[in-house]
Design an enzyme around this catalytic site. Structure first.
Site, PDB file in Angstrom:
ATOM      1  N   LYS A  62       0.818  -1.223   0.000  1.00 25.03           N
ATOM      2  CA  LYS A  62       0.000   0.000   0.000  1.00 25.03           C
ATOM      3  C   LYS A  62       0.847   1.266   0.000  1.00 25.03           C
ATOM      4  O   LYS A  62       0.369   2.336  -0.395  1.00 25.03           O
ATOM      5  CB  LYS A  62      -0.933   0.020   1.215  1.00 25.03           C
ATOM      6  N   LEU A  64       3.194   1.762  -1.886  1.00 27.86           N
ATOM      7  CA  LEU A  64       3.613   2.046  -3.254  1.00 27.86           C
ATOM      8  C   LEU A  64       2.544   2.840  -3.989  1.00 27.86           C
ATOM      9  O   LEU A  64       1.358   2.821  -3.641  1.00 27.86           O
ATOM     10  CB  LEU A  64       3.878   0.728  -4.007  1.00 27.86           C
ATOM     11  N   LYS A  74      -6.427  -7.717  -2.165  1.00 26.86           N
ATOM     12  CA  LYS A  74      -6.308  -8.778  -3.169  1.00 26.86           C
ATOM     13  C   LYS A  74      -4.921  -9.408  -3.096  1.00 26.86           C
ATOM     14  O   LYS A  74      -4.774 -10.629  -3.222  1.00 26.86           O
ATOM     15  CB  LYS A  74      -6.571  -8.215  -4.566  1.00 26.86           C
ATOM     16  N   THR A 103     -10.744 -10.414 -29.657  1.00 22.42           N
ATOM     17  CA  THR A 103     -10.029  -9.136 -29.725  1.00 22.42           C
ATOM     18  C   THR A 103      -8.576  -9.319 -30.175  1.00 22.42           C
ATOM     19  O   THR A 103      -7.868  -8.342 -30.334  1.00 22.42           O
ATOM     20  CB  THR A 103     -10.044  -8.403 -28.373  1.00 22.42           C
ATOM     21  N   VAL A 105      -7.914 -10.106 -33.000  1.00 20.73           N
ATOM     22  CA  VAL A 105      -7.955  -9.588 -34.364  1.00 20.73           C
ATOM     23  C   VAL A 105      -7.862  -8.065 -34.331  1.00 20.73           C
ATOM     24  O   VAL A 105      -8.628  -7.420 -33.629  1.00 20.73           O
ATOM     25  CB  VAL A 105      -9.256 -10.025 -35.064  1.00 20.73           C
ATOM     26  N   ARG A 185      11.426   4.015 -27.798  1.00 19.75           N
ATOM     27  CA  ARG A 185      11.769   3.865 -26.384  1.00 19.75           C
ATOM     28  C   ARG A 185      12.835   2.786 -26.195  1.00 19.75           C
ATOM     29  O   ARG A 185      13.119   2.396 -25.069  1.00 19.75           O
ATOM     30  CB  ARG A 185      10.516   3.510 -25.567  1.00 19.75           C
ATOM     31  N   ASP A 192       3.762  -2.910 -33.180  1.00 21.29           N
ATOM     32  CA  ASP A 192       3.493  -2.333 -34.498  1.00 21.29           C
ATOM     33  C   ASP A 192       4.492  -1.214 -34.756  1.00 21.29           C
ATOM     34  O   ASP A 192       5.325  -0.909 -33.907  1.00 21.29           O
ATOM     35  CB  ASP A 192       2.049  -1.817 -34.592  1.00 21.29           C
ATOM     36  N   ASP A 194       4.931   2.698 -35.673  1.00 24.46           N
ATOM     37  CA  ASP A 194       4.193   3.951 -35.584  1.00 24.46           C
ATOM     38  C   ASP A 194       5.070   5.069 -36.133  1.00 24.46           C
ATOM     39  O   ASP A 194       6.013   5.495 -35.475  1.00 24.46           O
ATOM     40  CB  ASP A 194       3.885   4.206 -34.093  1.00 24.46           C
ATOM     41  N   ASP A 252       1.408   2.245 -39.038  1.00 25.01           N
ATOM     42  CA  ASP A 252       0.613   3.476 -39.021  1.00 25.01           C
ATOM     43  C   ASP A 252       1.529   4.622 -39.419  1.00 25.01           C
ATOM     44  O   ASP A 252       2.659   4.709 -38.937  1.00 25.01           O
ATOM     45  CB  ASP A 252       0.076   3.761 -37.605  1.00 25.01           C
TER      46      ASP A 252
END
Lengths: 331, 610
Positions: A62, A64, A74, A103, A105, A185, A192, A194, A252
């Protein structure tokens, strides 16, 4: 949308926590369609992934960033029982797994997936039989499903970059070209490609919608067989696929006004969490930052005129944020 | 460009005693205004302009500030500042940090100003400077010069005044003309000088241009208050007469198909009005008497109805201010418009075709659900509000979005979309307005779905229906005349989420009752009673929703429903077990009821017996 990967940290001591948090995140995004919970889980997972020591309790976690009461409990449950009730339920949930399948695709998101499920389509094979339910983008996504799912090695993007630069500068040497995204980066592989391009003749004051800049670039790349598929092509954005080696890759290309180039570069370099943090910092300092401009917020909250940006560092300078090299933006 | 001088410094957030704000009033450029301490968050100075001016250009001489923002205001409302020039850069980061270029001059011109603001006149100007990049300097301005447009706004405004004045004169002249034509109305003489207060008939009939007369409502009201009882007692009869005429004329004009049962129509019109009479009591007096007076006048002045008077009358209708009923004239107008308008029809995917909507406050997945429903009905979605938008689908009042939209468009709850979708009909927004104090009203209309197949099979409809409330489905199918009857009757039973109630619940009982009766007026014809004296038993094998709707249909056609199988004429069921239990009573499929409904008569059961 390319599935987000956590910071590469091969010796991630909190690996198992991150996994179940990401599973919860995906569930929130795909099934509950609650993007805020999705982001919350993701942020927590990201924090844990870059935490050097294995956490021993929720209480400890917690402290963090991005972990509150709920996620802490959890974590506790996971530490005590070795599993999580909620994750178990999610795994049993058929819809979730079908959505996750569909998803895969490119072009099919959670909303479309739900629609397809309502039509009784539950597997990739079903999709192949019912392409009439898909749009152009989704059909291509399906056609290249395996290709698009395969990560692109850095070396391959480097090759593509060389070809692209030489071809585009042959066309017009004034074009600015940069490949953003995880490649910029410094990642070893990307989902992909870009690409951001700009041209001095195209500015935000002078946006002729009928400009042929992008179209010309795409045509050149098509004629040298780099671009093999077009999903969509407008005056400022191209979506499609390119190929230089065995596999086809999602590509893209965006044309951005010359004066907004660096804001766009910053934005499309990401990561998205880094962008979020940077924008939040900008707001704190009385600026508003988006993929187009950086503006000062006036005394009544009205954003001011776009500030002159001559490089990425300028943006960091204006909002008084320590400059981060692209490789340092992998939050 | 005329230079506008400053008369004084109204206020300053801080000033160095060596560089006070007053320096900006001097024409001497060498002296400047600086804030008192280094590193102040912002430095503000407010200046009074010599006179109210439309600002066309501002020249700024900088003194170490990085940003400047210019706001304007008027002395009459000194706290309301509007942004004229958004925050703009005077010094770059690098310059600020290295203490270079600290005396840049910038010209701000009209073209760059915020537009609606720049077109108005102001007499106060507020400058907000800031220097976030360098915390170690005092900053401010070295000079500021304000220029107005060469031709100042004074003349323009005079023109406007003249314009409106002449307009008014013309209007008055027109009115006088009218009055000269008709100086007497019954025993009341129309006064010449009633002028602007004059209110013209318009409450009920003039507005839809069916019949319109030149008559002063003021006169009508006076007449009514002279002897209200007298009028009331006669009203209902007269009203029905009026409506009779009205329907005749309507038929002539609109070519209402012959097969329409006009008598029944009229009867229900009259009936509903009587019903209204009982309900409305005193509140109604004014309007009723208006109508009756109008009728009087109609008798005396039959010929006076000409198109000219219609035209000159209708614009005034909206000026019905004297009616201090709970209801605004606008609302009335709307109700009346609907009352007589034939329902407009469009295909389902075009129901909302002129709607451009924005969603605020609803989260996914609800958000996308709403969006896709509206898109399916032909509406257009916008992410942010702009001038083309017509509707804001909003979850909460007082959100920034709704404040922005207020007065510029409909702000309605999601129920509007959902109800339109489930009823397959464009509903009035009025009942869904989020904030009841919102007075926006414009282009609100009701559009029904166009169904190609006039004889849509009701059973099919039921099978296909997703909605549990079947009545709604029938309702959506009202293209089918035969169903109109039962559905409209059914409608009265389901008053809770009845859209007509929803439409008017913001108003007084008055409007409520009007719309209710109005509903009957439009759609209701007398139901055939072919199930009269027949007793029915509904089999337990039928689904609950089906039983519900069957009951409605049977009762609508005057049948009885009994709880046991003895003494019934028909058993409605799909189960053969009844055949064994009761031998002498026919067991009939539910389809038979729908067939009867479609045929409007008692159909032979042969085809439907199990």
């Amino acid at each position: 949308m390319i599935k987000r990967k956590l910071p590469e940290n091969s010796n991630n001591v909190n690996n198992d926590f991150c996994d179940f948090l990401m599973e919860l995140a995906e569930y929130e995004k795909n099934v509950s369609r609650n993007i805020y919970k999705f982001n919350a889980y993701r942020k927590a997972a990201s924090t844990l992934a870059s935490h050097p020591v294995r956490i021993k309790s929720g209480q400890e976690a917690k402290k963090l960033n991005g972990i509150g009461d709920k996620i802490a409990s959890k974590l506790d449950e996971f530490i005590e029982t070795g599993q999580l009730e909620k994750v178990k339920k999610i795994r049993e949930d058929n819809t979730n797994s079908i959505i996750n399948t569909l998803t895969r695709v490119s072009g099919i998101g959670p909303a479309k997936a739900k629609e397809l499920i309502a039509d009784g389509i539950e597997t990739i094979e079903d999709l192949r039989k019912h392409t009439e339910k898909l749009n152009h983008h989704q059909i291509i996504g399906l056609k290249y499903l395996e290709d698009f799912e395969t990560k692109i090695p850095r070396e391959e993007i480097e090759q593509i970059e060389v070809v692209m630069r030489s071809k585009i500068s042959e066309l017009d040497s004034q074009f600015e070209i940069i490949i953003c995204g995880s490649y910029r980066r410094g990642k070893q592989e990307s989902g992909d490609i870009d690409v951001l391009i700009s041209h001095p003749s195209y500015t935000s004051h002078d946006t002729k919608s009928d400009n042929k800049l992008l179209e010309n670039v795409v045509n050149v790349l098509k004629s040298c067989q780099l671009i093999v598929e077009t999903i969509s092509l407008g005056s400022v954005k191209f979506m499609g696929a390119c190929r230089i080696a065995k596999r086809s890759r999602r590509l893209d290309i965006r044309l951005t006004p010359y004066d907004q180039y660096f804001c766009a570069v910053l934005y499309f370099t990401g990561s998205d969490l880094f962008n979020k943090e940077m924008r939040a910092h900008a707001l704190n300092n009385g600026f508003t930052l988006n993929e187009y401009t950086l503006r000062k917020i006036g005394s009544t909250g009205v954003p001011g005129e776009p500030l002159l940006v001559t490089c990425e560092e300028d943006i960091f300078d204006y909002i008084d944020y320590p400059y981060k090299k692209p490789e340092e933006r992998n939050i | 460009m005329a230079h506008v001088k400053f008369s004084r410094v109204i206020s300053v957030s801080s000033e160095d005693s060596k560089y006070p704000g007053d320096n900006l009033l001097k024409s001497d450029i060498s002296s400047c205004w600086k804030c008192k301490n280094v590193g102040e968050k912002q430095a503000v100075i407010i200046l009074q302009l010599e006179k109210l001016s439309q600002i066309h250009s501002i020249h700024i001489g900088n003194e170490n500030s990085a940003f400047i923002e210019i706001l304007v205001s008027r002395s009459a409302a000194p706290d309301v500042y509007e942004v004229l020039q958004v925050a703009s850069l005077l010094m770059s980061v690098k310059d600020a940090k290295s203490d270079k270029n600290k005396n840049v001059v910038r010209f701000f011109e009209y073209e760059g100003f915020s537009k609606p603001i720049a077109n108005q006149s102001w007499d106060r100007i507020k400058i907000v400077c800031s220097q976030p990049f360098n915390k170690y300097i005092q900053y401010g301005l070295s000079f500021i010069k304000v220029y107005s447009k060469p031709n100042d706004t004074g003349e323009k405004r005079k023109d406007n005044i003249i314009d409106t004045f002449t307009l008014k004169k013309k209007e008055l002249a027109k009115e006088n003309d009218l009055k000269n034509n008709q100086n007497f109305l019954g025993k009341f003489m129309l006064k010449e000088n009633e002028g602007e207060d004059q209110i013209v008939v318009g409450s009920f009939f003039a507005r839809k241009n069916e019949i319109s007369k030149n008559i002063s409502t003021a006169v009508a009201i006076r007449a009514a208050s002279n002897d209200p009882k007298n009028h009331i007692s006669n009203t209902s009869k007269r009203l029905s007469d009026v409506l009779h005429d009205l329907n005749d004329s309507k038929r002539k004009r609109k070519n209402v198909p012959e097969n329409n049962d006009m008598n029944d129509y009229r009867r229900s019109v009259a009936g509903s009005l009587l019903y209204k009479d009982n309900l409305l009591e005193e509140e109604c007096v004014k309007n009723e008497s208006k109508t009756s007076t109008k009728e009087q006048k109609q008798n005396e002045n039959e010929k006076a109805t000409n198109s000219a008077s219609v035209a000159s009358n209708s614009p005034k209708v909206s000026h019905l201010k004297k009616n201090s009923d709970n209801m605004t004239s606008e609302v009335k107008q709307r109700i009346i418009k609907e009352e007589f308008k034939k329902p407009k029809r469009k295909p389902f995917n075009r129901l909302l075709e002129d709607v451009v909507f924005v969603i605020s406050g609803y989260q996914n997945p609800l958000r996308s659900e709403l969006r896709s429903k509206a898109l399916q009905m032909g509406a257009k979605y916008k992410v942010d509000w702009n001038s083309t938008c017509t509707h804001l689908i909003c979850a909460f009042t007082n959100t920034p979005k709704s404040n922005q939209v207020r007065g510029n468009g409909w702000i309605v709850s999601k129920n509007w979309i959902e109800d339109c979708y489930s009823l397959r009909k464009r509903l009035l927004c009025y009942g869904y307005i989020l904030d009841k104090s919102d007075t926006y009203s414009k282009s609100d209309e009701e559009i029904w779905e166009q169904t190609d197949n006039e004889n849509t099979d009701l059973p099919n409809l039921i099978n296909n229906s997703e909605s549990a409330d079947l009545s709604k489905n029938c309702y959506s199918n009202e293209a089918n005349n035969s169903k109109t009857i039962c559905t409209s009757k059914l409608k009265k039973n389901i008053s809770e989420d009845d859209i007509f109630n929803a439409d008017t619940d913001v108003d007084s009982d008055y409007s409520n009752s009007i719309t209710e009766s109005n509903y009957e007026t439009i759609n209701l014809k007398v139901l055939p009673e072919f199930f009269e004296t027949k007793n029915f038993y509904l089999g337990t094998d039928l689904e609950k929703s089906l039983i519900k709707i069957l009951k409605r249909y049977i009762i609508s056609f005057k049948g009885n429903i009994l709880d046991n199988v003895d003494n019934v004429n028909y058993i409605i069921s799909g189960d053969t077990k009844y055949k064994e239990i009761v031998t002498n009573t026919p067991v009939v499929l539910p389809d038979w009821i729908w067939e009867c409904n479609d045929q409007r008569t008692l159909v032979p059961i042969d085809d439907y017996v199990i």
